[in-house]
Write an enzyme that holds these catalytic residues in place. Structure first.
Site, PDB file in Angstrom:
ATOM      1  CB  THR A  13      -0.873  -0.069   1.231  1.00 18.49           C
ATOM      2  OG1 THR A  13      -1.485  -1.190   1.343  1.00 18.49           O
ATOM      3  CG2 THR A  13      -1.897   1.042   1.559  1.00 18.49           C
ATOM      4  CE  LYS A  93       2.097   1.116  12.902  1.00 21.07           C
ATOM      5  NZ  LYS A  93       1.580   1.603  11.844  1.00 21.07           N
ATOM      6  N   GLY A 118       0.570   9.331  10.071  1.00 18.98           N
ATOM      7  CA  GLY A 118       0.574   9.331   8.656  1.00 18.98           C
ATOM      8  C   GLY A 118       1.102  10.743   7.889  1.00 18.98           C
ATOM      9  CE  LYS A 187       0.748   5.097  14.240  1.00 18.42           C
ATOM     10  NZ  LYS A 187      -0.841   4.872  14.006  1.00 18.42           N
TER      11      LYS A 187
HETATM   12  N1  NAP Z   1      -0.936   1.085   5.115  1.00 17.74           N
HETATM   13  C1  NAP Z   1      -1.110   2.294   5.895  1.00 17.74           C
HETATM   14  O1  NAP Z   1      -1.764   3.096   5.724  1.00 17.74           O
HETATM   15  C2  NAP Z   1       0.235   2.773   6.837  1.00 17.74           C
HETATM   16  C3  NAP Z   1       0.306   3.933   7.441  1.00 17.74           C
HETATM   17  C4  NAP Z   1       1.237   4.448   8.256  1.00 17.74           C
HETATM   18  C5  NAP Z   1       2.540   3.522   8.259  1.00 17.74           C
HETATM   19  N2  NAP Z   1       2.539   2.458   7.678  1.00 17.74           N
HETATM   20  C6  NAP Z   1       3.488   1.457   7.677  1.00 17.74           C
HETATM   21  O2  NAP Z   1       4.112   1.204   6.530  1.00 17.74           O
HETATM   22  C7  NAP Z   1       4.641  -0.034   6.364  1.00 17.74           C
HETATM   23  C8  NAP Z   1       4.141  -0.769   4.942  1.00 17.74           C
HETATM   24  O3  NAP Z   1       2.706  -0.674   5.293  1.00 17.74           O
HETATM   25  P1  NAP Z   1       1.793  -1.362   4.126  1.00 17.74           P
HETATM   26  O4  NAP Z   1       0.427  -1.004   4.483  1.00 17.74           O
HETATM   27  O5  NAP Z   1       2.309  -0.653   2.637  1.00 17.74           O
HETATM   28  O6  NAP Z   1       1.998  -2.771   4.092  1.00 17.74           O
HETATM   29  P2  NAP Z   1       1.625  -3.987   2.923  1.00 17.74           P
HETATM   30  O7  NAP Z   1       0.865  -3.300   2.184  1.00 17.74           O
HETATM   31  O8  NAP Z   1       1.653  -5.291   3.354  1.00 17.74           O
HETATM   32  O9  NAP Z   1       3.045  -4.140   2.091  1.00 17.74           O
HETATM   33  C9  NAP Z   1       4.300  -4.887   2.552  1.00 17.74           C
HETATM   34  C10 NAP Z   1       5.522  -4.836   1.292  1.00 17.74           C
HETATM   35  O10 NAP Z   1       6.385  -5.326   1.948  1.00 17.74           O
HETATM   36  C11 NAP Z   1       6.836  -6.463   1.145  1.00 17.74           C
HETATM   37  N3  NAP Z   1       7.404  -7.367   2.274  1.00 17.74           N
HETATM   38  C12 NAP Z   1       6.865  -7.644   3.633  1.00 17.74           C
HETATM   39  N4  NAP Z   1       7.799  -8.493   4.307  1.00 17.74           N
HETATM   40  C13 NAP Z   1       8.741  -8.862   3.419  1.00 17.74           C
HETATM   41  C14 NAP Z   1       9.691  -9.853   3.288  1.00 17.74           C
HETATM   42  N5  NAP Z   1      10.153 -10.337   4.322  1.00 17.74           N
HETATM   43  N6  NAP Z   1      10.626  -9.858   2.404  1.00 17.74           N
HETATM   44  C15 NAP Z   1      10.253  -9.064   1.244  1.00 17.74           C
HETATM   45  N7  NAP Z   1       9.284  -8.213   1.121  1.00 17.74           N
HETATM   46  C16 NAP Z   1       8.472  -8.012   2.418  1.00 17.74           C
HETATM   47  C17 NAP Z   1       5.587  -6.958   0.651  1.00 17.74           C
HETATM   48  O11 NAP Z   1       5.915  -7.923  -0.323  1.00 17.74           O
HETATM   49  P3  NAP Z   1       4.824  -8.674  -1.081  1.00 17.74           P
HETATM   50  O12 NAP Z   1       4.154  -7.798  -1.760  1.00 17.74           O
HETATM   51  O13 NAP Z   1       5.546  -9.421  -1.991  1.00 17.74           O
HETATM   52  O14 NAP Z   1       4.127  -9.791  -0.030  1.00 17.74           O
HETATM   53  C18 NAP Z   1       4.966  -5.862   0.365  1.00 17.74           C
HETATM   54  O15 NAP Z   1       5.003  -5.360  -0.936  1.00 17.74           O
HETATM   55  C19 NAP Z   1       4.434  -0.847   7.677  1.00 17.74           C
HETATM   56  O16 NAP Z   1       5.680  -0.607   8.689  1.00 17.74           O
HETATM   57  C20 NAP Z   1       3.303   0.089   8.288  1.00 17.74           C
HETATM   58  O17 NAP Z   1       3.210   0.055   9.641  1.00 17.74           O
HETATM   59  C21 NAP Z   1       1.395   1.900   6.710  1.00 17.74           C
END
Ligand code: NAP
Length: 382
Positions: A13, A93, A118, A187
């Protein structure tokens, strides 16, 4: 014209939103590729790899964006980048809350505005504009999922509000990290670390989530002209994430749905209130891009680990449930633990007592057979 070569760890995402944002708004940054688990999928022209070394071994790299989440392998990969003197921008975080002390000792430069709130520039305000002055309090609504559930709750019970949040994509299938308070714990640990200039262990945060919040508590809150919020708070003697009664005239009460907001307070600047979208791919990517283009001259990180004293602060607590017919309120249970009972009527009690004693006693109180609807609690904001 590109002059900053960047690697992206994670293409979910946040990673996808960041890639899009940089293509549209920051031509000076050029991605060499993204590290993922599954590389066989569309990626808008960005090379995907399952080998992080393909990206991190590049000697012309300037920036690493970490948007994978979790502790491992994010910790190892971010460590490698920092040891090489690179700039690392992360939204993670958990990584910063648990490993900030180790990472900040490695060199390079570490940026994490996106890890709290965010797009709201809470971390960058603390590290930038407020870097040289004391920050005595940081408190806020830092988890959008629980705030959405609590905003819906006067009209529906917790289970229905959670299902609604899951259907709208605001809550995970397993919502425990949000509803049990862990996300907010990470956080507030980060904000507390920046405010006191020492890394705080998230295990030292006194935490109770919103799983038990019931309609009786909501009605009692409304009767007192308050909203119930999951408030994360750092002060000299307090580090907590707790259901809290917030007066309706506080800016915190006007945070509806998935909005986040936080007060920063200090003797030289009074109270600052920052609010906005606390999550979402684009909002989070916006904060990451801001960090990437910041030259960071004023940014300092704590270097030592904090020793937190036990939290003996006292608060007023509202307890609300529904008694079985003919039963009376178990005031003895609280009085024995040192509570000063201020009000007791039908299913609700207002009592003053120390936070640690209260949380210890609440589970026992909840388990008593006098309740038809077991009670929930919120502390009064003071
Ligand atoms: N989503 C939000 O609104 C939001 C807001 C603030 C902060 N965050 C933070 O941002 C970070 C990412 O969140 P997200 O929502 O984008 O997560 P997500 O949609 O689950 O995406 C995670 C990405 O990382 C890759 N990944 C995870 N573990 C891996 C591993 N062991 N080896 C290789 N690649 C790996 C995944 O690969 P695959 O696609 O191949 O599985 C995917 O592309 C987190 O720390 C979250 O707390 C998110």
């Amino acid at each position: 014209m590109s002059n900053l070569k960047a690697a992206l760890l994670g293409y979910g995402t946040v990673g996808r939103a960041l890639h899009r944002l940089i293509l549209e708004h920051a031509p000076q940054i050029e991605f060499s590729g993204a590290f993922v688990r599954n590389a066989n999928r569309p990626s808008n022209g960005l090379p995907l790899t399952v080998r992080a070394a393909d990206l991190l071994d590049d000697t012309t790299l300037s920036i690493v964006f970490e948007a994978m989440g979790g502790l491992h392998p994010a910790f190892e990969l971010v460590s490698t980048a920092l040891k090489r003197g690179l700039k690392v921008v992360t939204a993670n975080k958990e990584l910063i809350a648990k490993k900030g002390a180790e990472l900040s000792a490695l060199g390079g430069s570490l940026y994490f505005d996106a890890a709290v709130g965010g797009a709201i520039p809470i971390v960058s305000t603390m590290r930038g504009a407020l870097a040289s002055v004391p920050i005595t309090e940081a408190s806020g609504v830092l988890n959008g999922t629980t705030n959405y559930i609590l905003t819906q709750m006067p009209e529906m019970d917790f289970d229905a509000a959670l299902r609604d949040a899951q259907q709208k994509g605001y809550a995970e299938t397993d919502p425990s990290a949000d509803v049990d308070g862990l996300d907010a714990v990470y956080k507030i640990s980060i904000l507390a670390s920046l405010a006191q200039g020492q890394w705080v262990d998230p295990a030292d945060v006194l935490c109770h989530g919103i799983r038990e919040v019931n309609l009786e508590l909501m009605a009692e809150a409304q009767r007192r002209n308050c909203a119930v919020k999951l408030l994360a708070r750092y002060r000299a003697d307090e580090l907590s994430v707790l259901p809290t009664l917030v007066p309706q005239d506080s800016p915190l009460a006007s945070l509806h749905g998935v909005l986040n907001g936080a007060f920063l307070s200090g003797p030289t600047f009074g109270d600052l209130f920052l609010s906005g979208p606390g999550a979402g791919g684009e909002a989070t990517a916006t904060a990451m891009l801001g960090d990437a283009l910041n030259n960071g001259s004023a940014y300092r990180l704590p270097t030592a680990q904090a020793q937190i004293d036990r939290q003996e602060w006292t608060a007023r607590w509202l307890i609300a449930g529904r008694l079985r017919p003919g039963e009376s309120l178990p005031l003895e249970t609280l009085a024995i633990a040192g509570a000063v009972i201020e009000e007791a009527m039908e299913g609700s009690i207002v009592a003053s007592m120390s936070a640690l004693s209260f949380l210890g006693k609440f589970e026992e109180l909840r388990g008593l057979p006098c309740w038809e609807q077991p009670p929930a609690f919120a502390r009064f904001l003071s």
